[in-house]
Design a protein around this motif. Structure first.
Motif, PDB file in Angstrom:
ATOM      1  N   LYS A  45       0.843  -1.207   0.000  1.00 31.08           N
ATOM      2  CA  LYS A  45       0.000   0.000   0.000  1.00 31.08           C
ATOM      3  C   LYS A  45       0.871   1.247   0.000  1.00 31.08           C
ATOM      4  N   LEU A  61      -5.370  11.580   0.026  1.00 29.84           N
ATOM      5  CA  LEU A  61      -6.460  11.215   0.926  1.00 29.84           C
ATOM      6  C   LEU A  61      -7.761  11.710   0.298  1.00 29.84           C
ATOM      7  N   PHE A  94     -15.926   6.108   2.859  1.00 31.61           N
ATOM      8  CA  PHE A  94     -14.568   5.560   2.832  1.00 31.61           C
ATOM      9  C   PHE A  94     -13.737   5.993   4.036  1.00 31.61           C
ATOM     10  N   SER A  97      -9.422   9.595   6.031  1.00 28.27           N
ATOM     11  CA  SER A  97      -7.998   9.246   5.943  1.00 28.27           C
ATOM     12  C   SER A  97      -7.714   8.134   4.935  1.00 28.27           C
ATOM     13  N   ARG A  98      -8.718   7.763   4.145  1.00 28.94           N
ATOM     14  CA  ARG A  98      -8.533   6.702   3.140  1.00 28.94           C
ATOM     15  C   ARG A  98      -7.915   7.306   1.887  1.00 28.94           C
ATOM     16  N   SER A  99      -6.827   6.719   1.413  1.00 30.42           N
ATOM     17  CA  SER A  99      -6.176   7.200   0.194  1.00 30.42           C
ATOM     18  C   SER A  99      -6.846   6.588  -1.035  1.00 30.42           C
ATOM     19  N   GLU A 102      -5.856   3.137  -2.101  1.00 27.05           N
ATOM     20  CA  GLU A 102      -6.397   1.979  -1.390  1.00 27.05           C
ATOM     21  C   GLU A 102      -7.771   1.567  -1.925  1.00 27.05           C
ATOM     22  N   ILE A 103      -8.325   2.374  -2.802  1.00 24.99           N
ATOM     23  CA  ILE A 103      -9.661   2.081  -3.336  1.00 24.99           C
ATOM     24  C   ILE A 103      -9.509   1.389  -4.691  1.00 24.99           C
TER      25      ILE A 103
END
Length: 363
Positions: A45, A61, A94, A97-99, A102-103
Motif C-alpha cells: 500500500k 487522501l 470511505f 484518511s482513506r487514500s 487503497e480504493i
C-alpha cells in the motif's frame, strides 16, 4: 500480542518493526507469519501511495482530493448543493484518511452495493433509488475524484474498472405533452408561477437552469441568453419574441434572479414576509410542480418531460437533428437521436416517393 511501531516517512511510506516478544513453537511461527503478511500488505500500500504521489506532489487522501476538486471546479457545477452532498457521502463512506490508492475495484464495488440499498428521501417505506441515481451519485463521483487526481499527476496501479461499476439504466423515454394536458396544467397553475412554467415549456432548458436564471445572463439587445449549462459548458439560447414576451414584464421583480414567487405565508425563520416576492428555489419549484400536476390530474408526466416535449416538437417542425442538438445543448448527437422517432412518417414518405419514381422510370 505483537506491537507494531509505525514510522511516517515522505509520501506516507510506512515502516513496520516487530518489537521484542518471544514466541515458542507453533505460536511463534503463526504469529510471525501473520505479522509478515500484514507487513507485506502495508508495504505494498505504501509503495502504491509513494508511486502515485511522486508526480502529483499533493495528498491523495479522499477528503483532501474532494476539497481541492470542490475549490477548483465542483463549486461551479449547475447544482453545487447536490455535488457537495455526493462528495460528503463518499468521504464519509470511505473515511477521510482513506487514500485513493487503497480504493481498488473490489472496494468501489462494495461502495456501489452499499449505495444501492438507499431509499428515496431516506424514508423506510420509500422505494429504493434508481440505478441512474446510484451511477450519478456514487460511481461517477468516485471516478471524478480519480480523474482529478490524475490530472494533477497522480498514477494508479489498481484504479477501479469504471464501465463495470455502472449499473444498467433503462433507455430514457420521450414523453410529449398533449394539448388537453397543457390546458389542464394552465388551469391548475398558480399565477405567480405562470411565467416560470411558460419559459420552461418554450425554451426546453433544464429545470435548474431555468430556476437559477439571472438577469445578468439575459440580454434583450442582442436577443440572447448566455450562461453556463450542464458540465460547465457555455450555452447560448435565443430570446425569441415568445421568450421576450415572457421575460420582459418580469423586470424589476428582483434585482438578480428572473423568476420569483409570492410568499403565501410569512416565515420569520426564513425571513419571508407574506405577499412579498422571493427568488424561486429548486425545492419550492418541485413542490409547486407536484401540487400543480396533482390538481391538473395529468398522469405519467415528469418535469423533465417538458424538455422532451420541446425537443420532439422542434424536430417535428424542422426535421433537423443538428439544430435540435444545439437547442438542447447536447454534447453528443446520440442524446438527440432519442427524438428521431418523430421523423418516421417523413422517412416513410420519402421511401414511398423513391419507390414511385422508380415505377415511373420503368414505364
Amino acid at each position: 500480542m505483537s506491537v507494531f511501531k509505525v514510522k511516517k516517512s515522505p509520501y506516507y511510506q510506512f515502516d513496520f518493526v516487530l518489537r521484542g516478544h518471544r514466541f515458542y513453537g507453533s505460536t511463534e511461527c503463526t504469529v510471525r507469519k501473520e505479522a509478515e503478511k500484514f507487513e507485506a500488505v502495508e508495504r505494498e500500500k505504501a509503495k502504491e501511495l509513494v508511486k502515485a504521489m511522486k508526480r502529483s506532489k499533493a495528498s491523495l487522501l479522499i477528503d483532501d482530493v474532494a476539497a481541492r476538486l470542490w475549490n477548483e471546479q465542483a463549486q461551479y457545477d449547475a447544482d453545487p448543493e447536490a455535488t457537495e452532498t455526493n462528495f460528503a457521502r463518499l468521504v464519509d463512506y470511505f473515511g477521510k484518511s482513506r487514500s485513493l490508492t487503497e480504493i481498488d475495484h473490489a472496494a468501489a464495488k462494495k461502495m456501489v452495493a452499499w449505495r444501492r440499498g438507499h431509499r428515496i428521501k431516506g424514508r423506510a417505506d420509500a422505494p429504493l433509488i434508481s440505478n441512474s441515481t446510484v451511477n450519478r451519485s456514487s460511481s461517477k463521483v468516485l471516478q471524478r475524484f480519480f480523474s482529478f487526481a490524475k490530472a494533477e499527476g497522480a498514477q494508479f496501479d489498481r484504479e477501479p474498472k469504471w464501465t463495470e461499476l455502472l449499473l444498467p439504466e433503462p433507455e430514457e423515454r420521450v414523453r410529449e405533452l398533449q394539448e388537453e394536458e397543457a390546458v389542464a396544467f394552465e388551469d391548475a397553475m398558480r399565477t405567480d408561477y405562470e411565467p416560470f412554467f411558460e419559459f420552461v415549456r418554450a425554451s426546453g432548458m433544464r429545470q435548474k437552469e431555468c430556476i437559477t436564471l439571472r438577469w445578468s445572463e439575459v440580454n434583450f439587445a442582442t436577443r440572447q441568453i448566455v450562461r453556463l449549462g450542464k458540465g460547465g459548458r457555455r450555452v447560448v439560447f435565443p430570446v425569441t419574441e415568445s421568450i421576450r414576451e415572457i421575460l420582459f414584464p418580469l423586470q424589476g421583480q428582483h434585482p438578480e434572479y428572473v423568476f420569483t414567487y409570492v410568499a403565501v405565508y410569512g416565515n420569520k425563520r426564513l425571513g419571508r414576509v407574506r405577499g412579498e416576492r422571493y427568488p424561486l428555489t429548486i425545492t419550492g419549484a418541485k413542490s409547486a410542480w407536484q401540487r400543480m400536476r396533482a390538481k391538473a390530474g395529468v398522469k405519467d408526466f415528469r418535469f423533465h418531460d417538458y424538455r422532451h416535449d420541446f425537443g420532439t416538437k422542434l424536430l417535428r417542425e424542422t426535421g433537423n437533428l443538428k439544430l435540435v442538438q444545439k437547442a438542447l445543448n447536447h454534447r453528443d448527437i446520440k442524446s438527440t437521436l432519442r427524438y428521431a422517432h418523430v421523423l418516421d412518417a417523413d422517412v416513410a414518405s420519402a421511401v414511398e416517393a423513391v419507390a414511385k419514381s422508380r415505377k415511373k422510370s420503368r414505364k
